[in-house]
Design an enzyme around this catalytic site. Structure first.
Site, PDB file in Angstrom:
ATOM      1  N   VAL A 144       0.846  -1.199   0.000  1.00 13.43           N
ATOM      2  CA  VAL A 144       0.000   0.000   0.000  1.00 13.43           C
ATOM      3  C   VAL A 144       0.884   1.253   0.000  1.00 13.43           C
ATOM      4  O   VAL A 144       0.432   2.340   0.322  1.00 13.43           O
ATOM      5  CB  VAL A 144      -0.941  -0.008   1.231  1.00 13.43           C
ATOM      6  CG1 VAL A 144      -1.938  -1.157   1.162  1.00 13.43           C
ATOM      7  CG2 VAL A 144      -0.159  -0.086   2.558  1.00 13.43           C
TER       8      VAL A 144
ATOM      9  N   HIS B  40      -4.536  -4.529  -2.165  1.00 10.90           N
ATOM     10  CA  HIS B  40      -4.893  -4.102  -0.802  1.00 10.90           C
ATOM     11  C   HIS B  40      -5.011  -2.590  -0.677  1.00 10.90           C
ATOM     12  O   HIS B  40      -4.983  -2.059   0.426  1.00 10.90           O
ATOM     13  CB  HIS B  40      -3.867  -4.654   0.203  1.00 10.90           C
ATOM     14  CG  HIS B  40      -3.905  -6.147   0.314  1.00 10.90           C
ATOM     15  ND1 HIS B  40      -2.919  -6.890   0.922  1.00 10.90           N
ATOM     16  CD2 HIS B  40      -4.829  -7.055  -0.108  1.00 10.90           C
ATOM     17  CE1 HIS B  40      -3.231  -8.175   0.862  1.00 10.90           C
ATOM     18  NE2 HIS B  40      -4.377  -8.304   0.233  1.00 10.90           N
TER      19      HIS B  40
ATOM     20  N   THR C  47       6.832 -11.976  -0.715  1.00  6.08           N
ATOM     21  CA  THR C  47       5.564 -12.222  -0.019  1.00  6.08           C
ATOM     22  C   THR C  47       5.619 -13.552   0.719  1.00  6.08           C
ATOM     23  O   THR C  47       6.167 -14.527   0.199  1.00  6.08           O
ATOM     24  CB  THR C  47       4.342 -12.159  -0.969  1.00  6.08           C
ATOM     25  OG1 THR C  47       3.163 -12.431  -0.204  1.00  6.08           O
ATOM     26  CG2 THR C  47       4.428 -13.124  -2.132  1.00  6.08           C
TER      27      THR C  47
HETATM   28  P1  OAD Z   1       4.794 -10.506   5.027  1.00  2.34           P
HETATM   29  O1  OAD Z   1       5.339  -9.645   6.097  1.00  2.34           O
HETATM   30  O2  OAD Z   1       3.815 -11.538   5.424  1.00  2.34           O
HETATM   31  O3  OAD Z   1       5.979 -11.259   4.258  1.00  2.34           O
HETATM   32  C1  OAD Z   1       7.091 -10.569   3.792  1.00  2.34           C
HETATM   33  C2  OAD Z   1       7.941 -11.531   3.016  1.00  2.34           C
HETATM   34  O4  OAD Z   1       9.039 -10.811   2.480  1.00  2.34           O
HETATM   35  C3  OAD Z   1       8.551 -12.665   3.864  1.00  2.34           C
HETATM   36  O5  OAD Z   1       8.357 -13.887   3.192  1.00  2.34           O
HETATM   37  C4  OAD Z   1      10.025 -12.303   3.947  1.00  2.34           C
HETATM   38  O6  OAD Z   1      10.859 -13.455   3.999  1.00  2.34           O
HETATM   39  C5  OAD Z   1      10.225 -11.556   2.643  1.00  2.34           C
HETATM   40  N1  OAD Z   1      11.326 -10.593   2.625  1.00  2.34           N
HETATM   41  C6  OAD Z   1      11.872  -9.890   3.653  1.00  2.34           C
HETATM   42  N2  OAD Z   1      12.847  -9.089   3.229  1.00  2.34           N
HETATM   43  C7  OAD Z   1      12.934  -9.262   1.876  1.00  2.34           C
HETATM   44  C8  OAD Z   1      13.753  -8.703   0.856  1.00  2.34           C
HETATM   45  N3  OAD Z   1      14.664  -7.763   1.127  1.00  2.34           N
HETATM   46  N4  OAD Z   1      13.550  -9.131  -0.411  1.00  2.34           N
HETATM   47  C9  OAD Z   1      12.622 -10.077  -0.701  1.00  2.34           C
HETATM   48  N5  OAD Z   1      11.821 -10.623   0.223  1.00  2.34           N
HETATM   49  C10 OAD Z   1      11.962 -10.229   1.494  1.00  2.34           C
HETATM   50  O7  OAD Z   1       4.220  -9.531   3.901  1.00  2.34           O
HETATM   51  P2  OAD Z   1       3.148  -9.861   2.754  1.00  2.34           P
HETATM   52  O8  OAD Z   1       3.317 -11.222   2.221  1.00  2.34           O
HETATM   53  O9  OAD Z   1       3.212  -8.730   1.808  1.00  2.34           O
HETATM   54  O10 OAD Z   1      -2.395  -7.172   4.259  1.00  2.34           O
HETATM   55  O11 OAD Z   1       1.815  -9.781   3.576  1.00  2.34           O
HETATM   56  C11 OAD Z   1       0.591  -9.879   2.912  1.00  2.34           C
HETATM   57  C12 OAD Z   1      -0.428  -9.039   3.596  1.00  2.34           C
HETATM   58  O12 OAD Z   1      -0.418  -9.298   5.014  1.00  2.34           O
HETATM   59  C13 OAD Z   1      -0.159  -7.546   3.550  1.00  2.34           C
HETATM   60  O13 OAD Z   1      -0.537  -6.960   2.325  1.00  2.34           O
HETATM   61  C14 OAD Z   1      -1.008  -7.031   4.674  1.00  2.34           C
HETATM   62  C15 OAD Z   1      -0.628  -8.049   5.727  1.00  2.34           C
HETATM   63  O14 OAD Z   1      -1.535  -8.254   6.729  1.00  2.34           O
HETATM   64  C16 OAD Z   1      -3.344  -6.382   4.777  1.00  2.34           C
HETATM   65  O15 OAD Z   1      -3.090  -5.544   5.594  1.00  2.34           O
HETATM   66  C17 OAD Z   1      -4.694  -6.654   4.219  1.00  2.34           C
END
Ligand code: OAD
Length: 270
Positions: free
Chosen positions: A105, A121, A206
């Protein structure tokens, strides 16, 4: 063959869609949601990611909700796109990336120059009237003023700033999806339509645990697409990936992109 070379070969064919999550913005200074140091470690999603929790916080913990809103907006205000955002934008310009479907976002893909961005989102900088659906965007100056006024705001002022009145009598709210809310149907439909025409799906940063976004890679897999995952760790979606590159997005993408040979760059430049 080296995994980077194999991925390069796939990318050279073009027709790619990227699905991004918080990890791609981690190196822009925006913490991810889950894991150590994640946003949900500091602010419980049971309170801050759903309407009943937020109403309770507004009523009974105004200074805490102010801290939450301030932290979110200050972080976004201070963040700039990183190498990974820029490379995706360049891939779109060169015609090999069709679109980015993002759960983020933070507006960083657009700031990097990506045009076809599907925001599943929502976007923290956009506000939507809950009654007439009118929208406005917090641009630079207005965002700075918003942050400045929020710093010393009372509960009433927090509500006036965060949920301002619309001329129709309704109230605006940030145009983001909270837990328990539906995703914007148009965006979700567009995401499926884009995936239907795609050869490869790039999964970047993600954890793949939030649905329906996490169901998109399953859809891609069923359609026989090649799935490439970029993440320093294995995720709930790794079992779907044809290639998993266990690296940060800012390391993996430049590495893959560097390997694009001149010929393929010319082919895709228009
Ligand atoms: P998460 O916090 O669940 O996951 C982040 C991912 O990024 C993890 O798998 C990490 O290992 C990875 N990561 C960390 N640093 C990184 C880097 N430098 N390069 C690549 N990957 C890296 O975040 P999302 O999957 O985006 O929704 O979470 C999905 C949704 O959960 C969000 O949009 C939000 C949240 O609740 C809502 O608020 C509706």
């Amino acid at each position: 063959m080296n995994i980077i070379l194999k991925v390069r070969e796939t990318l050279e064919k073009g027709n790619i869609v990227a699905l991004t999550g918080a990890g791609i913005s981690e190196e822009s200074g925006i913490p991810t949601f889950r894991g150590k140091g994640g946003i949900w470690e500091k602010f419980s999603p049971e309170i801050y990611a759903n309407i009943p929790g937020l109403i309770g916080a507004f009523l009974f913990m105004p200074s805490r909700i102010r801290d939450f809103i301030l932290e979110f907006y200050l972080t976004i205000h201070n963040a700039h796109p990183n190498k990974a955002h820029y490379i995706l934008a360049k891939m779109e310009q060169r015609g090999i990336l069709n679109c980015i479907i993002t759960q983020n976002v933070d507006n960083l893909h657009q700031q990097a120059g990506s045009e076809n961005v599907i925001e599943l989102h929502g976007n923290m900088l956009k506000f939507r009237c809950t009654k007439c659906e009118k929208k406005y965007t917090l641009r630079e100056k207005r965002l700075e003023e918003f942050i400045y006024r929020l710093k010393s705001a009372s509960r009433r002022e927090i509500i006036r700033l965060f949920l301002p009145k619309c001329e129709c009598g309704g109230r605006y709210r940030p145009d983001v999806v909270l837990f328990g809310e539906f995703l914007p149907q148009d965006e979700l439909n567009r995401a499926y339509m884009e995936l239907e025409k795609t050869n490869s799906l790039l999964l970047i940063g993600t954890s793949g645990v939030v649905y329906p976004a996490a169901s998109l890679p399953y859809f891609a897999k069923e359609r026989g697409m090649t799935i490439i995952e970029i993440n320093p760790y294995h995720t709930a979606l790794s079992h779907l990936a044809d290639y998993t590159i266990l690296k940060k997005a800012t390391e993996a993408l430049p590495e893959i992109f560097e390997h694009f040979n001149e010929q393929s760059q010319k082919k895709f430049r228009n």
